[in-house]
Design a protein around this motif. Structure first.
Motif, PDB file in Angstrom:
ATOM      1  N   PHE B 157       0.819  -1.226   0.000  1.00  0.00           N
ATOM      2  CA  PHE B 157       0.000   0.000   0.000  1.00  0.00           C
ATOM      3  C   PHE B 157       0.844   1.264   0.000  1.00  0.00           C
ATOM      4  O   PHE B 157       0.323   2.352  -0.011  1.00  0.00           O
ATOM      5  CB  PHE B 157      -0.951   0.005   1.196  1.00  0.00           C
ATOM      6  CG  PHE B 157      -1.944  -1.112   1.153  1.00  0.00           C
ATOM      7  CD1 PHE B 157      -2.961  -1.109   0.224  1.00  0.00           C
ATOM      8  CD2 PHE B 157      -1.840  -2.188   2.030  1.00  0.00           C
ATOM      9  CE1 PHE B 157      -3.872  -2.142   0.175  1.00  0.00           C
ATOM     10  CE2 PHE B 157      -2.753  -3.220   1.980  1.00  0.00           C
ATOM     11  CZ  PHE B 157      -3.768  -3.205   1.054  1.00  0.00           C
ATOM     12  N   ARG B 158       2.177   1.110   0.049  1.00  0.00           N
ATOM     13  CA  ARG B 158       3.038   2.294  -0.023  1.00  0.00           C
ATOM     14  C   ARG B 158       3.395   2.623  -1.463  1.00  0.00           C
ATOM     15  O   ARG B 158       4.092   3.594  -1.720  1.00  0.00           O
ATOM     16  CB  ARG B 158       4.313   2.072   0.772  1.00  0.00           C
ATOM     17  CG  ARG B 158       4.086   1.966   2.269  1.00  0.00           C
ATOM     18  CD  ARG B 158       5.407   1.742   2.986  1.00  0.00           C
ATOM     19  NE  ARG B 158       5.187   1.513   4.403  1.00  0.00           N
ATOM     20  CZ  ARG B 158       4.903   0.326   4.925  1.00  0.00           C
ATOM     21  NH1 ARG B 158       4.813  -0.733   4.158  1.00  0.00           N
ATOM     22  NH2 ARG B 158       4.713   0.197   6.230  1.00  0.00           N
ATOM     23  N   GLU B 162      -0.252   1.240  -6.470  1.00  0.00           N
ATOM     24  CA  GLU B 162      -1.418   0.746  -5.735  1.00  0.00           C
ATOM     25  C   GLU B 162      -2.356   1.918  -5.393  1.00  0.00           C
ATOM     26  O   GLU B 162      -3.574   1.778  -5.419  1.00  0.00           O
ATOM     27  CB  GLU B 162      -0.961  -0.001  -4.471  1.00  0.00           C
ATOM     28  CG  GLU B 162      -2.077  -0.697  -3.699  1.00  0.00           C
ATOM     29  CD  GLU B 162      -2.815  -1.759  -4.503  1.00  0.00           C
ATOM     30  OE1 GLU B 162      -2.277  -2.232  -5.513  1.00  0.00           O
ATOM     31  OE2 GLU B 162      -3.952  -2.100  -4.124  1.00  0.00           O
ATOM     32  N   TRP B 163      -1.761   3.079  -5.101  1.00  0.00           N
ATOM     33  CA  TRP B 163      -2.609   4.268  -4.875  1.00  0.00           C
ATOM     34  C   TRP B 163      -3.446   4.533  -6.124  1.00  0.00           C
ATOM     35  O   TRP B 163      -4.618   4.900  -6.036  1.00  0.00           O
ATOM     36  CB  TRP B 163      -1.768   5.516  -4.589  1.00  0.00           C
ATOM     37  CG  TRP B 163      -0.899   5.437  -3.382  1.00  0.00           C
ATOM     38  CD1 TRP B 163      -0.999   4.525  -2.364  1.00  0.00           C
ATOM     39  CD2 TRP B 163       0.197   6.283  -3.069  1.00  0.00           C
ATOM     40  NE1 TRP B 163      -0.016   4.773  -1.439  1.00  0.00           N
ATOM     41  CE2 TRP B 163       0.725   5.833  -1.839  1.00  0.00           C
ATOM     42  CE3 TRP B 163       0.774   7.387  -3.693  1.00  0.00           C
ATOM     43  CZ2 TRP B 163       1.816   6.461  -1.237  1.00  0.00           C
ATOM     44  CZ3 TRP B 163       1.854   8.003  -3.084  1.00  0.00           C
ATOM     45  CH2 TRP B 163       2.378   7.549  -1.872  1.00  0.00           C
ATOM     46  N   PHE B 166      -6.648   2.593  -6.325  1.00  0.00           N
ATOM     47  CA  PHE B 166      -7.723   3.170  -5.521  1.00  0.00           C
ATOM     48  C   PHE B 166      -8.216   4.482  -6.135  1.00  0.00           C
ATOM     49  O   PHE B 166      -9.418   4.742  -6.188  1.00  0.00           O
ATOM     50  CB  PHE B 166      -7.231   3.412  -4.082  1.00  0.00           C
ATOM     51  CG  PHE B 166      -7.188   2.162  -3.261  1.00  0.00           C
ATOM     52  CD1 PHE B 166      -8.285   1.799  -2.494  1.00  0.00           C
ATOM     53  CD2 PHE B 166      -6.090   1.330  -3.279  1.00  0.00           C
ATOM     54  CE1 PHE B 166      -8.263   0.630  -1.744  1.00  0.00           C
ATOM     55  CE2 PHE B 166      -6.056   0.166  -2.540  1.00  0.00           C
ATOM     56  CZ  PHE B 166      -7.136  -0.189  -1.771  1.00  0.00           C
ATOM     57  N   ALA B 167      -7.285   5.304  -6.607  1.00  0.00           N
ATOM     58  CA  ALA B 167      -7.680   6.617  -7.124  1.00  0.00           C
ATOM     59  C   ALA B 167      -8.495   6.475  -8.403  1.00  0.00           C
ATOM     60  O   ALA B 167      -9.597   7.025  -8.516  1.00  0.00           O
ATOM     61  CB  ALA B 167      -6.444   7.473  -7.372  1.00  0.00           C
ATOM     62  N   THR B 170     -11.866   4.607  -7.785  1.00  0.00           N
ATOM     63  CA  THR B 170     -12.843   5.481  -7.132  1.00  0.00           C
ATOM     64  C   THR B 170     -13.340   6.543  -8.111  1.00  0.00           C
ATOM     65  O   THR B 170     -14.541   6.803  -8.203  1.00  0.00           O
ATOM     66  CB  THR B 170     -12.190   6.180  -5.914  1.00  0.00           C
ATOM     67  OG1 THR B 170     -11.739   5.174  -5.026  1.00  0.00           O
ATOM     68  CG2 THR B 170     -13.166   7.085  -5.204  1.00  0.00           C
ATOM     69  N   LEU B 173     -15.828   5.060 -10.628  1.00  0.00           N
ATOM     70  CA  LEU B 173     -17.126   4.740 -10.019  1.00  0.00           C
ATOM     71  C   LEU B 173     -17.896   6.003  -9.629  1.00  0.00           C
ATOM     72  O   LEU B 173     -19.099   6.120  -9.886  1.00  0.00           O
ATOM     73  CB  LEU B 173     -16.910   3.912  -8.761  1.00  0.00           C
ATOM     74  CG  LEU B 173     -17.051   2.406  -8.919  1.00  0.00           C
ATOM     75  CD1 LEU B 173     -16.641   1.718  -7.626  1.00  0.00           C
ATOM     76  CD2 LEU B 173     -18.496   2.047  -9.251  1.00  0.00           C
ATOM     77  N   VAL B 174     -17.186   6.953  -9.011  1.00  0.00           N
ATOM     78  CA  VAL B 174     -17.863   8.171  -8.552  1.00  0.00           C
ATOM     79  C   VAL B 174     -18.372   8.966  -9.757  1.00  0.00           C
ATOM     80  O   VAL B 174     -19.502   9.462  -9.746  1.00  0.00           O
ATOM     81  CB  VAL B 174     -16.923   9.025  -7.670  1.00  0.00           C
ATOM     82  CG1 VAL B 174     -17.547  10.370  -7.356  1.00  0.00           C
ATOM     83  CG2 VAL B 174     -16.615   8.291  -6.380  1.00  0.00           C
ATOM     84  N   LEU B 230     -17.675  16.091  -3.180  1.00  0.00           N
ATOM     85  CA  LEU B 230     -16.750  14.959  -3.084  1.00  0.00           C
ATOM     86  C   LEU B 230     -15.872  14.863  -4.330  1.00  0.00           C
ATOM     87  O   LEU B 230     -14.700  14.508  -4.254  1.00  0.00           O
ATOM     88  CB  LEU B 230     -17.524  13.645  -2.923  1.00  0.00           C
ATOM     89  CG  LEU B 230     -18.223  13.423  -1.594  1.00  0.00           C
ATOM     90  CD1 LEU B 230     -19.191  12.259  -1.708  1.00  0.00           C
ATOM     91  CD2 LEU B 230     -17.206  13.142  -0.500  1.00  0.00           C
ATOM     92  N   PRO B 233     -12.372  17.523  -4.603  1.00  0.00           N
ATOM     93  CA  PRO B 233     -11.042  17.072  -4.168  1.00  0.00           C
ATOM     94  C   PRO B 233     -10.624  15.782  -4.852  1.00  0.00           C
ATOM     95  O   PRO B 233      -9.439  15.531  -5.055  1.00  0.00           O
ATOM     96  CB  PRO B 233     -11.200  16.867  -2.667  1.00  0.00           C
ATOM     97  CG  PRO B 233     -12.640  16.699  -2.430  1.00  0.00           C
ATOM     98  CD  PRO B 233     -13.337  17.488  -3.494  1.00  0.00           C
ATOM     99  N   LEU B 234     -11.609  14.960  -5.238  1.00  0.00           N
ATOM    100  CA  LEU B 234     -11.274  13.683  -5.874  1.00  0.00           C
ATOM    101  C   LEU B 234     -10.524  13.911  -7.180  1.00  0.00           C
ATOM    102  O   LEU B 234      -9.493  13.288  -7.440  1.00  0.00           O
ATOM    103  CB  LEU B 234     -12.561  12.884  -6.124  1.00  0.00           C
ATOM    104  CG  LEU B 234     -12.360  11.547  -6.822  1.00  0.00           C
ATOM    105  CD1 LEU B 234     -11.564  10.592  -5.961  1.00  0.00           C
ATOM    106  CD2 LEU B 234     -13.706  10.918  -7.175  1.00  0.00           C
ATOM    107  N   SER B 237      -7.118  14.905  -6.554  1.00  0.00           N
ATOM    108  CA  SER B 237      -6.292  13.814  -6.023  1.00  0.00           C
ATOM    109  C   SER B 237      -5.903  12.829  -7.112  1.00  0.00           C
ATOM    110  O   SER B 237      -4.807  12.285  -7.095  1.00  0.00           O
ATOM    111  CB  SER B 237      -7.029  13.087  -4.902  1.00  0.00           C
ATOM    112  OG  SER B 237      -7.913  12.118  -5.419  1.00  0.00           O
ATOM    113  N   VAL B 238      -6.805  12.588  -8.073  1.00  0.00           N
ATOM    114  CA  VAL B 238      -6.536  11.526  -9.041  1.00  0.00           C
ATOM    115  C   VAL B 238      -5.309  11.853  -9.879  1.00  0.00           C
ATOM    116  O   VAL B 238      -4.387  11.049  -9.981  1.00  0.00           O
ATOM    117  CB  VAL B 238      -7.758  11.268  -9.941  1.00  0.00           C
ATOM    118  CG1 VAL B 238      -7.397  10.326 -11.074  1.00  0.00           C
ATOM    119  CG2 VAL B 238      -8.876  10.675  -9.139  1.00  0.00           C
ATOM    120  N   ILE B 241      -2.164  11.747  -7.855  1.00  0.00           N
ATOM    121  CA  ILE B 241      -1.681  10.386  -7.598  1.00  0.00           C
ATOM    122  C   ILE B 241      -1.078   9.787  -8.865  1.00  0.00           C
ATOM    123  O   ILE B 241      -0.055   9.108  -8.810  1.00  0.00           O
ATOM    124  CB  ILE B 241      -2.827   9.533  -6.997  1.00  0.00           C
ATOM    125  CG1 ILE B 241      -3.100  10.017  -5.575  1.00  0.00           C
ATOM    126  CG2 ILE B 241      -2.470   8.066  -7.017  1.00  0.00           C
ATOM    127  CD1 ILE B 241      -4.274   9.357  -4.906  1.00  0.00           C
TER     128      ILE B 241
END
Lengths: 189, 459
Positions: B157-158, B162-163, B166-167, B170, B173-174, B230, B233-234, B237-238, B241
């Motif tokens: 997970f570091r 892998e981030w 998740f990014a 998410t 899907l969002v 939501l 910031p998503l 972040s994407v 990342i």
């Protein structure tokens, strides 16, 4: 569509003007009716006050779900990296939470967004494909450019004449019975 | 320019004198009539390209990624270039639907649905590349999502990769849920307008029995607002990342802290260029020029100039820091970019992304479809080259000169990229046929006179 078996389950008042609707909604609210709702083609701001409905619990639900997502993320990353199978990578601490922040954030957002979608379906009472409004063909006008106040009188507490009189008083010119198709089972399952 | 002209009025949401019924007619007609010849022509070309994509994926899977141009040291070739390119394209959709919504920019309503659809299809295209790069995509799920291997070992997970899982997961899907939530009231309009029983059934099913009740609108609007809150910031972040995939490594030219904001600005830049590229065709094809007006295009062009300057600033800072930092490898990496064997790619990027968009400062160009079209096309080209420059020129010559090598794509690389454009455009064309391309209910709510006037009893 409707046939002879249709049953009257309420009354509908249709308005062409949004101001008239808001004023009428305030009148109906003050008259103390229970089973009624406004149906509009788009969200009308200020109508919730005129109707006297409570603030939506949706934000609380979404925040709670987001926090659950955050806890899941902390448990997932920390639990697997530090407890289940501890491996030291690059000489860093086993529970180097800084490296997991992206996952904390993403799972917070993911859970919150799933809750937002679920709350739209649950609180807006979606997933019920049949309604008297569809049966009566009134939805066609509501989705386009007209505004409706709908009364459900299934419990028989309020008479159709009283409602009609009140709607007429608010200046409504198009008052119709709300009809429901009787012959088939209306439940989806 | 006179003083009165300087006081810029807010961009209007829509042409003022439009009746609600005509709005429905204009938006839903393309969905309800038989596809035009132009549409069939367009989809036959994009469909052929999408088929090329499928063929190239087939070649990659059956014969392995040795069919690509990747080598050592350029272990990340076009696949990652295309991945970052497509993810970036998607960002304009979220920016328009979420950030401009929170900023109460009402003009966004006309283009939001289209841009959101673009986001979803761009993310679909983007996800293909890392998946097929794994070589055995049917096993990728076990390698990506937290699932133990036979030694009970989980993912690291570091790792930025892998981030990314998740990014991007998410984000996909969002975006899909946000888009669908927005579609529900419009699908109800489509249901009511439908004549054919099958259409009525299909749109009815998808609209989940939406009845436009104000009690429902009350919850719906809250949820929609929070989706926007939501997603904001998503989206930032994407791409941050995605940039960590590069910035967290030690490769010269990648290991810089400016990467996250630089990538986000670039993503918005390329995304707006793509929205403009497609919506200009869409509004013409479906005769929606009075709904997606020149005001919208002009407002988008202003955002393109702003983000172009941000990207240009990032290029300059990269060069400055390479010199100022004094690390020999880092200095060499940037000398090599600007003057090495891939200098043509670097200068293509600079010209397309920094020089050409400056033309949009001219009001005449900003407000002319014909004049701005070449500009936005070149921005698309330039942003693809930006990712090419970042990935290939940094890798092909790193610390060890004995392992230096050149990269050249194979026909499979080219086929996958061109094919992914075909896949994307095919999905867009299908979207325009089957779903309302304009957020109709939302647009009605921001039309002049649609909200109660003041003085009504709100007590």
């Amino acid at each position: 569509m409707l046939d002879a078996n249709a049953k009257t389950v309420g009354m509908v008042g249709l308005y062409d003007n949004v101001d008239a609707l808001v004023q009428a909604a305030a009148t109906v609210r003050d008259a103390g009716h229970k089973n009624w709702d406004c149906h509009t083609p788009y969200p009308v701001h200020g109508l919730e006050k005129a109707m006297g409905i409570k603030p939506s619990p949706v934000p609380t639900v979404i925040l709670t779900a987001g926090l659950v997502g955050l806890i899941v993320a902390i448990a997932l990353t920390g639990g697997l990296s530090a407890i289940h199978y501890p491996i030291r990578i690059g000489g860093k601490a086993l529970l180097s939470w800084q490296a997991f922040v992206p996952i904390y954030f993403e799972l917070f957002v993911l859970f919150a967004a799933l809750a937002a979608m679920a709350s739209v379906i649950f609180f807006c009472k979606l997933g019920r494909w049949h309604s008297p409004l569809h049966d009566s063909g009134i939805m066609k006008e509501i989705t386009c450019d007209r505004f409706a106040i709908v009364f459900e009188t299934r419990d028989g507490d309020e008479s159709h004449e009283d409602i009609r009189a009140m709607l007429e008083e608010t200046g409504c010119r198009d008052i119709r019975p709300l009809l429901e198709q009787e012959d088939e089972d209306n439940s989806i399952i | 320019m006179s003083a009165t002209q300087c006081a810029v009025p807010p961009t209007p949401a829509i042409t003022p004198d439009l009746a609600l019924r005509r709005l429905d007619d204009d938006i839903f007609r393309p969905m309800e009539s038989f596809p035009t010849r132009r549409w069939w022509f367009a989809i036959s070309i994009t469909g052929a390209l999408a088929t090329l994509f499928v063929v190239c994926v087939g070649v990659t899977i059956t014969q392995g990624i040795g069919t690509w141009g990747n080598n050592i040291p350029v272990g990340w070739g076009w696949a990652i270039v295309n991945f970052v390119f497509w993810i970036g394209i998607g960002h304009a959709g979220t920016l328009i639907s979420a950030i401009l919504f929170l900023l109460r920019q009402k003009w966004r309503t006309g283009i939001a649905r289209f841009a959101e659809a673009m986001t979803i299809f761009a993310v679909i295209c983007a996800m293909q590349f890392p998946l097929i790069h794994t070589g055995r995509p049917w096993l990728a799920m076990f390698w990506l999502i937290p699932y133990p291997n036979d030694q009970s070992l989980y993912q690291n997970f570091r790792s930025p990769l892998e981030w990314d899982v998740f990014a991007v997961g998410t984000y996909g899907l969002v975006s899909l849920m946000f888009w669908y939530t927005g579609l529900i009231p419009d699908l109800a309009i489509a249901r009511e307008r439908a004549v054919h029983p099958f259409r009525k059934f299909a749109y009815g099913l998808l609209s989940l029995g939406w009845r436009g009740s104000h009690k429902a609108w009350n919850h719906y609007e809250k949820a929609y607002l929070l989706f926007a809150a939501l997603s904001t910031p998503l989206v930032l972040s994407v791409h941050s990342i995605v940039s960590f995939d590069f910035a967290v490594s030690h490769i010269p030219g990648w290991h810089t802290t400016i990467f996250p904001p630089y990538f986000v600005a670039g993503a918005i830049f390329s995304g707006f260029a793509m929205v403009a590229t497609l919506i200009i065709i869409m509004r013409k094809m479906f005769r929606l020029e009075h709904i997606v007006t020149i005001e919208h295009l002009s407002a988008m062009n202003k955002i393109i100039i702003a983000t172009s300057l941000m990207v240009g600033y990032a290029y300059a800072v990269e060069l400055f820091m390479a010199w100022y930092g004094g690390v020999a490898a880092e200095r060499y990496a940037f000398m090599n970019r600007a003057m090495g064997p891939y200098a043509w790619a670097y200068w293509t990027m600079v010209i397309c992304n920094v020089v050409v968009p400056q033309l949009l400062w001219f009001r005449k160009i900003r407000r002319s479809v014909v004049l701005m079209y070449p500009v936005v096309i070149l921005v698309n080209v330039g942003m693809w080259f930006e990712r090419f420059v970042i990935v290939v020129t940094s890798l092909h010559r790193d610390y060890l000169p004995t392992s230096w090598d050149m990269f050249s794509p194979t026909w499979v690389d080219i086929g996958l990229f061109v094919g992914s454009i075909g896949l994307f455009l095919t999905l867009m064309l299908l979207f325009c046929r089957f779903l309302p391309t304009i957020a109709t209910a939302e647009l009605k709510a921001v039309m002049p006179g649609s909200q109660p006037s003041h003085g009504v009893n709100h007590a």
